[in-house]
Design an enzyme around this catalytic site. Structure first.
Site, PDB file in Angstrom:
ATOM      1  N   ARG A 118       0.848  -1.144   0.016  1.00  0.00           N
ATOM      2  CA  ARG A 118       0.022  -0.079   0.059  1.00  0.00           C
ATOM      3  C   ARG A 118       0.971   1.356  -0.131  1.00  0.00           C
ATOM      4  O   ARG A 118       1.804   1.204   0.737  1.00  0.00           O
ATOM      5  CB  ARG A 118      -1.021  -0.223   1.291  1.00  0.00           C
ATOM      6  CG  ARG A 118      -1.948   1.233   1.350  1.00  0.00           C
ATOM      7  CD  ARG A 118      -2.782   0.866   2.482  1.00  0.00           C
ATOM      8  NE  ARG A 118      -3.670  -0.291   2.563  1.00  0.00           N
ATOM      9  CZ  ARG A 118      -4.053  -0.875   3.496  1.00  0.00           C
ATOM     10  NH1 ARG A 118      -3.737  -0.491   4.871  1.00  0.00           N
ATOM     11  NH2 ARG A 118      -4.732  -2.094   3.610  1.00  0.00           N
ATOM     12  N   ARG A 132      -2.585   6.314   9.734  1.00  0.00           N
ATOM     13  CA  ARG A 132      -2.292   5.914   8.624  1.00  0.00           C
ATOM     14  C   ARG A 132      -2.614   7.004   7.388  1.00  0.00           C
ATOM     15  O   ARG A 132      -2.287   8.352   7.785  1.00  0.00           O
ATOM     16  CB  ARG A 132      -3.672   4.950   8.171  1.00  0.00           C
ATOM     17  CG  ARG A 132      -3.537   3.684   9.044  1.00  0.00           C
ATOM     18  CD  ARG A 132      -2.584   2.586   8.650  1.00  0.00           C
ATOM     19  NE  ARG A 132      -2.820   1.331   9.354  1.00  0.00           N
ATOM     20  CZ  ARG A 132      -3.446   0.317   9.071  1.00  0.00           C
ATOM     21  NH1 ARG A 132      -4.434   0.452   8.056  1.00  0.00           N
ATOM     22  NH2 ARG A 132      -3.536  -0.392   9.851  1.00  0.00           N
ATOM     23  N   LYS A 165      -4.299   1.005  14.714  1.00  0.00           N
ATOM     24  CA  LYS A 165      -4.239   1.963  13.651  1.00  0.00           C
ATOM     25  C   LYS A 165      -5.116   3.303  14.121  1.00  0.00           C
ATOM     26  O   LYS A 165      -5.979   3.238  14.954  1.00  0.00           O
ATOM     27  CB  LYS A 165      -4.852   1.222  12.468  1.00  0.00           C
ATOM     28  CG  LYS A 165      -6.384   0.772  12.500  1.00  0.00           C
ATOM     29  CD  LYS A 165      -6.663   0.245  11.242  1.00  0.00           C
ATOM     30  CE  LYS A 165      -8.298  -0.398  11.295  1.00  0.00           C
ATOM     31  NZ  LYS A 165      -8.607  -1.313  10.151  1.00  0.00           N
ATOM     32  N   LYS A 200      -6.596   7.008  12.214  1.00  0.00           N
ATOM     33  CA  LYS A 200      -7.046   7.288  10.858  1.00  0.00           C
ATOM     34  C   LYS A 200      -7.327   8.797  10.955  1.00  0.00           C
ATOM     35  O   LYS A 200      -8.105   8.991  11.931  1.00  0.00           O
ATOM     36  CB  LYS A 200      -8.144   6.554  10.186  1.00  0.00           C
ATOM     37  CG  LYS A 200      -7.836   5.138   9.932  1.00  0.00           C
ATOM     38  CD  LYS A 200      -8.793   4.558   9.297  1.00  0.00           C
ATOM     39  CE  LYS A 200      -8.458   2.919   8.977  1.00  0.00           C
ATOM     40  NZ  LYS A 200      -9.376   2.291   8.064  1.00  0.00           N
ATOM     41  N   CYS A 218     -14.897  -3.904  -0.921  1.00  0.00           N
ATOM     42  CA  CYS A 218     -13.179  -4.353  -0.172  1.00  0.00           C
ATOM     43  C   CYS A 218     -12.757  -5.260  -1.380  1.00  0.00           C
ATOM     44  O   CYS A 218     -13.372  -5.762  -2.105  1.00  0.00           O
ATOM     45  CB  CYS A 218     -13.165  -5.007   1.194  1.00  0.00           C
ATOM     46  SG  CYS A 218     -14.128  -6.432   1.324  1.00  0.00           S
ATOM     47  N   CYS A 225      -7.455 -11.427   0.306  1.00  0.00           N
ATOM     48  CA  CYS A 225      -7.548 -11.135   1.867  1.00  0.00           C
ATOM     49  C   CYS A 225      -7.760 -12.363   2.786  1.00  0.00           C
ATOM     50  O   CYS A 225      -8.798 -13.045   2.882  1.00  0.00           O
ATOM     51  CB  CYS A 225      -8.527 -10.185   1.988  1.00  0.00           C
ATOM     52  SG  CYS A 225      -8.919  -9.367   3.943  1.00  0.00           S
ATOM     53  N   CYS A 284     -16.084  -9.175   5.085  1.00  0.00           N
ATOM     54  CA  CYS A 284     -15.860  -9.494   6.683  1.00  0.00           C
ATOM     55  C   CYS A 284     -16.452  -8.169   7.373  1.00  0.00           C
ATOM     56  O   CYS A 284     -16.613  -7.082   6.600  1.00  0.00           O
ATOM     57  CB  CYS A 284     -14.459  -9.943   7.038  1.00  0.00           C
ATOM     58  SG  CYS A 284     -13.403  -8.539   7.380  1.00  0.00           S
ATOM     59  N   CYS A 330     -13.504  -2.483   5.883  1.00  0.00           N
ATOM     60  CA  CYS A 330     -12.645  -1.595   4.946  1.00  0.00           C
ATOM     61  C   CYS A 330     -13.468  -0.586   4.122  1.00  0.00           C
ATOM     62  O   CYS A 330     -12.796   0.351   3.809  1.00  0.00           O
ATOM     63  CB  CYS A 330     -11.896  -2.562   4.364  1.00  0.00           C
ATOM     64  SG  CYS A 330     -10.659  -3.295   5.299  1.00  0.00           S
TER      65      CYS A 330
END
Length: 582
Positions: free
Chosen positions: A79, A148, A213, A215, A434, A440, A480, A484
């Protein structure tokens, strides 16, 4: 940086790993040098996230490779860190070359306004990351327990305030970059500086970085295209006469949860006040430090800022922030959001430049028998003098096109059949997904691969119910519950529960200011269409003027409005549930 919450249990394995990693070095270099396997060690795979990459395997091949007693078909996702989603034509060409050479002949725009490469094998990992850096971009902190990629509205040319906000996204991104030299040593062959004091490598993050994480996103009303309330730190730009006055500060957003664990839930952020531009870095840094110091380092499922706030209170958070600042945030300023989608087609700005926004389903850029998308964009990049801008809704803007260059770019768009917005319905233009299968490791159901067919079926159901296919209803699909594609702020959301089955959520706000709620659990695609068809018919018959679908399903009693994330899983009494024939 040790507080009461950390004393109540054993620290998670990740916390110990970070401490012992020597500032994210671990044994990554040794793992990369091991030619016996296509994988790296489990600990190094966790540390690799901080460097911008996830270890994955091709799940389509798992069973057959197990039958042949072969190890999984390991590969890596990489990424890019790209604040504000800005990419020059030269950078585009360099990333395009890397994608064609090492990553399954494709690029993918993510929901955090950047690129991902998929299918990179271990022996090419260093070449791709070095190539990204050669393009004057990088991958550091694109994943991992750090701040991120900082997202913001994707077109700074629309007005002076847009340009100013974009500059702030870059400043925030730079401010929160990890300072460890591990990245440069491993991927760029820089030598370790002799005599460096380890304790000075991360003056902000320290040895254990953040608990999870983090954001940051900046929105400019009336567009909430970056879903500001889904961010750990959301900033709402407040302007007057094209002058930036400051930002409303919103904290505690986050989409991830775990099925059947009601103590985990999506949450929208709370606006806690207003700060001036001059105060922004100080405010943002202290918010990150509060999360660093008080975030849960025992249970990673409870480690996001949203849980840090809910375990104490918003008032506690505001008081702690004011104490650290030595002053208080001003009261929030008025604002209004109207939507959270992108605007497509040709737009002319006040300076006479043109901008073309293209709809890219799931953000996937590759050539197919029907459309030479990757080739067409490459040819445009060769003559484009402006830049490219990615959106958090997985779309692409070819920006800052001169009047003289517009006909040339328009001709290339036509030649390569690039996806102009009029070719798609509103449902298709606004949909997100996603990646899910086959790459994934967290995927429970299909997402990107099932989205086109599902949207086609959804359009047919809408038309049968009397709705125009250009009806604007936000639809998002994830494989899931980790969120995302930000499904929990979509009017219709499918969240993978198991292979071929999804939980169906309804009732979010069209502008991304209200969570949706579970309507039916563990449905097949056929069952979802069956459930939605009579609701569409009801909506077509009885909606009020200007009423969006998410508001209608709440007013009509299909689901209850979710006022706070803690109510997301709250079951509705069976006697109050509406029947599908209402």
């Amino acid at each position: 940086m040790t507080h009461d919450l950390q004393q109540k249990g054993k620290l998670s394995e990740e916390e110990t790993l970070k401490v012992e990693s020597h500032y994210l070095r671990g044994t990554i270099q040794q793992s990369l040098a091991d030619q016996v396997t296509g994988s790296i060690s489990a600990d190094d795979a966790k540390l690799l996230k901080f460097h911008g990459s996830y270890q994955q395997d091709d799940r389509d091949l798992r069973t057959e490779r197990m039958r042949q007693k072969l190890e999984p078909a390991y590969m890596f996702m990489i990424r890019v860190r790209m604040p504000g989603g800005v990419c020059s034509p030269q950078q585009w060409l360099q990333l395009d070359e890397l994608g064609r050479k090492y990553a399954n002949n494709s690029l993918r725009i993510t929901t955090r306004q950047t690129f991902q490469f998929h299918g990179v094998i271990k022996r090419h990992l260093k070449s791709v990351i070095a190539g990204i850096n050669h393009a004057l971009l990088n991958t550091i902190a694109a994943c991992g327990d750090v701040n991120r990629n900082v997202v913001c509205h994707n077109n700074p040319y629309l007005s002076p305030i847009h340009a100013t906000v974009y500059e702030w996204s870059k400043r925030l991104s730079d401010h929160f970059l990890p300072r460890t030299q591990a990245y440069h040593e491993i991927w760029l062959d820089q030598k370790k500086v002799v005599g460096t004091e380890p304790e000075n490598e991360e003056p902000l993050y320290g040895k254990t970085y953040l608990p999870r994480k983090f954001k940051i996103g900046i929105a400019i009303p009336p567009s909430n295209d970056i879903d500001v309330f889904s961010q750990d730190l959301g900033l709402i730009a407040i302007a007057q006469d094209n002058q930036l006055l400051g930002f409303n500060v919103c904290v505690g957003g986050g989409m991830g949860m775990t099925h059947s664990e009601p103590e985990t839930y999506p949450r929208l952020g709370d606006v806690i006040g207003f700060c001036t531009p001059e105060q922004l870095l100080e405010v943002a840094e202290n918010i990150v430090k509060i999360q660093r110091d008080f975030g849960n380092r025992v249970d990673r499922k409870q480690a996001r800022l949203k849980y840090t706030i809910d375990s104490r209170s918003v008032d506690w958070f505001k008081a702690e922030l004011n104490h650290r600042l030595g002053w208080s945030l001003a009261p929030e300023q008025p604002y209004l959001f109207e939507n959270n989608n992108d605007h497509f087609g040709w737009i002319k700005d006040s300076q006479g430049h043109w901008h073309l926004s293209l709809s890219l389903l799931s953000g996937r850029i590759r050539d197919t028998p029907d459309q030479s998308l990757m080739t067409g964009l490459r040819e445009i990049a060769k003559i484009h003098k402006g830049d490219f801008r990615l959106t958090t809704n997985q779309n692409l803007m070819i920006a800052n096109i001169s009047r003289t260059n517009k006909p040339k770019i328009a001709a290339l768009v036509k030649k390569y059949c690039l996806p102009l917005p009029e070719q798609f319905s509103a449902i298709q233009r606004d949909a997100l997904s996603c990646v899910a299968f086959p790459t994934c490791g967290l995927a429970m159901a299909e997402s990107e691969r099932t989205l086109p067919g599902f949207l086609t079926r959804l359009e047919i159901a809408m038309e049968k119910a009397g709705l125009d296919k250009d009806e604007q209803i936000t639809v998002r699909v994830t494989g899931c519950p980790n969120g995302c594609a930000r499904p929990y702020i979509s009017e219709i959301a499918l969240v993978g529960k198991s292979l071929g089955r999804y939980n169906l959520y309804l009732g979010a706000d069209f502008a991304g200011q209200r969570l949706n709620k579970l309507y039916r659990e563990s449905l097949t695609e056929d069952e979802i269409i069956t459930e939605l068809t009579p609701i569409f018919a009801h909506y077509a018959r009885e909606r009020q003027k200007g009423e969006h679908f998410g508001d209608f399903v709440i007013r009509s009693g299909y689901v209850e409005a979710v006022r706070h994330g803690s109510e997301f899983h709250k079951p509705r009494p069976e006697k109050e549930r509406i029947t599908q024939n209402a």
